[in-house]
Write a protein that holds these residues in place. Structure first.
Motif, PDB file in Angstrom:
ATOM      1  N   CYS A 137       0.871  -1.189   0.000  1.00 20.75           N
ATOM      2  CA  CYS A 137       0.000   0.000   0.000  1.00 20.75           C
ATOM      3  C   CYS A 137       0.901   1.229   0.000  1.00 20.75           C
ATOM      4  O   CYS A 137       1.859   1.312   0.780  1.00 20.75           O
ATOM      5  N   SER A 138       0.617   2.183  -0.878  1.00 21.17           N
ATOM      6  CA  SER A 138       1.484   3.359  -0.997  1.00 21.17           C
ATOM      7  C   SER A 138       1.380   4.254   0.233  1.00 21.17           C
ATOM      8  O   SER A 138       2.211   5.125   0.435  1.00 21.17           O
ATOM      9  N   GLN A 139       0.347   4.042   1.048  1.00 26.12           N
ATOM     10  CA  GLN A 139       0.138   4.913   2.201  1.00 26.12           C
ATOM     11  C   GLN A 139       0.697   4.319   3.486  1.00 26.12           C
ATOM     12  O   GLN A 139       1.469   4.949   4.179  1.00 26.12           O
ATOM     13  N   CYS A 140       0.301   3.088   3.814  1.00 24.41           N
ATOM     14  CA  CYS A 140       0.751   2.494   5.081  1.00 24.41           C
ATOM     15  C   CYS A 140       1.942   1.562   4.889  1.00 24.41           C
ATOM     16  O   CYS A 140       2.603   1.191   5.850  1.00 24.41           O
ATOM     17  N   LEU A 159      -6.225  -4.250  -3.111  1.00 20.25           N
ATOM     18  CA  LEU A 159      -5.801  -2.854  -3.253  1.00 20.25           C
ATOM     19  C   LEU A 159      -6.552  -2.192  -4.410  1.00 20.25           C
ATOM     20  O   LEU A 159      -6.977  -2.872  -5.341  1.00 20.25           O
ATOM     21  N   GLN A 199      -6.274   1.083  -7.185  1.00 23.08           N
ATOM     22  CA  GLN A 199      -5.322   2.047  -7.722  1.00 23.08           C
ATOM     23  C   GLN A 199      -6.024   3.388  -7.908  1.00 23.08           C
ATOM     24  O   GLN A 199      -7.020   3.481  -8.633  1.00 23.08           O
ATOM     25  N   SER A 256      -1.538   5.367  -7.673  1.00 24.55           N
ATOM     26  CA  SER A 256      -0.987   4.815  -6.437  1.00 24.55           C
ATOM     27  C   SER A 256      -1.866   3.681  -5.929  1.00 24.55           C
ATOM     28  O   SER A 256      -3.088   3.798  -5.922  1.00 24.55           O
ATOM     29  N   TRP A 257      -1.220   2.591  -5.474  1.00 23.38           N
ATOM     30  CA  TRP A 257      -1.966   1.494  -4.867  1.00 23.38           C
ATOM     31  C   TRP A 257      -2.289   1.854  -3.427  1.00 23.38           C
ATOM     32  O   TRP A 257      -1.418   2.269  -2.681  1.00 23.38           O
ATOM     33  N   VAL A 258      -3.581   1.668  -3.057  1.00 19.52           N
ATOM     34  CA  VAL A 258      -4.018   2.035  -1.712  1.00 19.52           C
ATOM     35  C   VAL A 258      -4.870   0.906  -1.151  1.00 19.52           C
ATOM     36  O   VAL A 258      -5.699   0.334  -1.860  1.00 19.52           O
ATOM     37  N   CYS A 259      -4.653   0.572   0.138  1.00 20.23           N
ATOM     38  CA  CYS A 259      -5.445  -0.493   0.757  1.00 20.23           C
ATOM     39  C   CYS A 259      -6.796   0.059   1.197  1.00 20.23           C
ATOM     40  O   CYS A 259      -7.008   1.269   1.250  1.00 20.23           O
ATOM     41  N   CYS A 268      -6.702   2.572   4.073  1.00 20.37           N
ATOM     42  CA  CYS A 268      -6.136   3.896   3.802  1.00 20.37           C
ATOM     43  C   CYS A 268      -6.954   4.667   2.769  1.00 20.37           C
ATOM     44  O   CYS A 268      -6.770   5.878   2.616  1.00 20.37           O
ATOM     45  N   LYS A 269      -7.843   3.955   2.082  1.00 20.87           N
ATOM     46  CA  LYS A 269      -8.548   4.564   0.953  1.00 20.87           C
ATOM     47  C   LYS A 269      -9.333   5.844   1.310  1.00 20.87           C
ATOM     48  O   LYS A 269      -9.171   6.854   0.626  1.00 20.87           O
TER      49      LYS A 269
END
Ligand SMILES: [Zn+2]
Length: 216
Positions: A13-16, A25, A27, A31-34, A37-38
């Protein structure tokens, strides 16, 4: 009997930064986000609005365009100085001739005058850069090249960052005779290979130089 699907490709995940199966995930803007975090990520992208304040929409200013911007800023300073010197020198020579060829100005004063001139120029240049960056996010040279300077998170620069940036570039990187050519070269190489095009002073001050118009 359905067999379990083979383990999918894992992505971070690009955030966590935690790893997830690609199917868990989404996109968003590259950016890939879980799932966790979305919401926060989306609201951040939305909050940044259409002004391109989001790092996702940034197009970074490369070494050459930034060199061009510095060149324009240099011209802005060199022209008044050249005019000043062009007026000053003939007058000094004339004053000396009128005094019958004897030196009227002791060399120590000429030395002091040069140091004073140098310091005044540094202060003027510092005020120019700091004020322009603080209030316009760009110097005239950067404006002419369509660039602006922002913090890593897209916020405008505060006083400390503006001053730190000036100090790092004008004094540390380019201000030390002889060493400056090496440091400028290192700074340019570092910026050239960096995906975010960060020069040395960008790294120290956590700033990014981006195009005013982000990617469409
Ligand atoms: Zn996450």
């Amino acid at each position: 009997m359905t067999q379990q699907a083979p383990p999918q490709l894992e992505l971070a995940c690009s955030q966590c930064g935690r790893n997830f199966a690609q199917s868990d995930l989404v996109q968003i803007a590259g950016s890939w986000v879980c799932a966790e975090c979305k919401p926060a990520f989306l609201s951040r992208v939305m909050a940044s609005g259409p002004g391109g304040a989001s790092p996702l929409a940034w197009r970074y200013g490369g070494v050459w365009i930034r060199f061009g911007a510095r060149f324009v800023d240099g011209l802005i300073f060199i022209i008044p100085v050249a005019i000043f010197i062009a007026i000053l020198i003939p007058n000094l020579v004339r004053a000396q001739r009128q005094a019958g060829g004897a030196p009227t100005v002791p060399p120590v004063f000429i030395g002091l005058a040069f140091i004073t001139f140098f310091l005044v120029m540094l202060v003027v240049q510092g005020c120019y850069e700091v004020l322009m960056l603080k209030y316009r996010s760009a110097t005239l040279g950067k404006m002419a090249c369509g660039l602006k300077v922002v913090r890593a998170d897209g916020r405008e620069l505060g006083w400390g960052v503006c001053f730190g940036r000036f100090l790092m570039w004008n004094v540390v990187t380019s201000g030390i005779p002889y060493l400056n050519s090496i440091l400028i070269l290192i700074s340019a190489i570092v910026a050239g290979v960096d995906p975010e095009k960060r020069a040395l002073h960008d790294r120290v001050c956590s700033t990014r130089v981006i195009y005013k118009q982000g990617v469409a």
